[in-house]
Design a protein around this motif. Structure first.
Motif, PDB file in Angstrom:
ATOM      1  N   ALA A 142      49.257  39.183  47.518  1.00 37.82           N
ATOM      2  CA  ALA A 142      50.169  38.180  46.954  1.00 37.82           C
ATOM      3  C   ALA A 142      49.434  37.164  46.085  1.00 37.82           C
ATOM      4  N   LEU A 143      48.363  36.575  46.590  1.00 34.76           N
ATOM      5  CA  LEU A 143      47.672  35.533  45.837  1.00 34.76           C
ATOM      6  C   LEU A 143      47.101  36.031  44.515  1.00 34.76           C
ATOM      7  N   PRO A 144      46.401  37.170  44.474  1.00 36.58           N
ATOM      8  CA  PRO A 144      45.918  37.668  43.182  1.00 36.58           C
ATOM      9  C   PRO A 144      47.039  37.939  42.182  1.00 36.58           C
ATOM     10  N   GLN A 145      48.156  38.487  42.645  1.00 32.41           N
ATOM     11  CA  GLN A 145      49.266  38.756  41.738  1.00 32.41           C
ATOM     12  C   GLN A 145      49.890  37.460  41.218  1.00 32.41           C
ATOM     13  N   LEU A 146      49.971  36.460  42.072  1.00 30.99           N
ATOM     14  CA  LEU A 146      50.491  35.162  41.626  1.00 30.99           C
ATOM     15  C   LEU A 146      49.516  34.495  40.665  1.00 30.99           C
ATOM     16  N   ALA A 147      48.223  34.648  40.926  1.00 32.24           N
ATOM     17  CA  ALA A 147      47.214  34.096  40.022  1.00 32.24           C
ATOM     18  C   ALA A 147      47.287  34.793  38.659  1.00 32.24           C
ATOM     19  N   TYR A 148      47.473  36.100  38.682  1.00 38.70           N
ATOM     20  CA  TYR A 148      47.615  36.848  37.431  1.00 38.70           C
ATOM     21  C   TYR A 148      48.832  36.365  36.652  1.00 38.70           C
ATOM     22  N   LEU A 149      49.927  36.163  37.345  1.00 39.40           N
ATOM     23  CA  LEU A 149      51.149  35.664  36.707  1.00 39.40           C
ATOM     24  C   LEU A 149      50.913  34.296  36.073  1.00 39.40           C
TER      25      LEU A 149
END
Length: 225
Positions: free
Chosen positions: A76-83
């Motif tokens: 979740a955190l990496p995907q949110l950071a990517y976003l």
């Protein structure tokens, strides 16, 4: 076929229904458990290591490298950071709101939907078992009403068999209740960990965006070095 035979057939079919309910409940628990495991870091130390790796290119203003570090990570955190990195042009406040909304929609809402099926099984299994018991009891009493001579042993056996479906419904629901509580604890821990990680990441991103904006203004001559 008399009513006793029909109720016995229906009561017996409840065993098959309970088996299907149990299999569906196990499947839902397995899927949710795997989903949570896919979206969370196992420990805060692992999350900190990821954040340190992302913060390094952000400090250099290398958003592309930071984005690549996040893109392939399904948690979740990496995907949110990517976003957040990919949408940094809309401004820090808007990016922060976007990230929170996406976390709620794509992660938490998805888990809530899956958990709702587990709750349905937990509530439904005892009801299916009770239905089997009621129909079994109806068959037993219908047999009693048409019998010329009451066989107490046979009557007790019929009632005992009828009660088995209720017991099976509870056997299905009780372990699933404990499993669901364990899943909810894991989800709360994931939420707390993601919240801590997002706070740290968004701080680093805000500084990186401010630095990038300053460099752009220097390049167009709005401010002097």
């Amino acid at each position: 076929m008399d009513i006793s035979g029909l109720t016995n057939i229906f009561a017996t079919s409840m065993y098959g229904a309970l088996a299907l309910v149990a299999l569906w409940g196990i499947y839902c628990v397995t899927m949710v458990w795997a989903r949570v495991a896919q979206k969370r870091f196992r420990s805060e130390a692992q999350q900190d290591a990821f954040l340190e790796a992302v913060e390094e290119p952000l400090e250099r203003g290398d958003f592309e490298e930071a984005s690549e570090l996040c893109e392939s990570d399904p948690r979740a955190l990496p995907q949110l950071a990517y976003l957040a990195i990919e949408n940094r042009e809309i401004g820090y406040s808007q990016v922060k709101q976007l990230v929170v909304e996406r976390f709620q929609r794509d992660v938490l809402a998805d888990l809530d939907h899956r958990i709702s099926w587990i709750n349905t099984v937990i509530k439904g299994a005892p009801m299916v078992g009770l239905l089997g018991t009621v129909t079994g009891m109806m068959g037993a009493f219908a047999k009693l009403a048409t019998a010329d001579k009451v066989d107490a042993g046979a009557m007790a056996n019929d009632i005992s068999l009828a009660l088995i479906t209720t017991a099976l419904g509870l056997v299905i629901a009780i372990p699933l209740t404990f499993a669901l509580n364990s899943i909810n604890i894991r989800i709360r821990k994931m939420e707390d960990l993601v919240a801590v990680g997002l706070t740290r990441f968004m701080g680093s991103l805000r500084e990186a965006i401010a630095t990038e904006t300053m460099h752009e203004l220097e390049e167009v001559g709005v401010i002097s070095e």
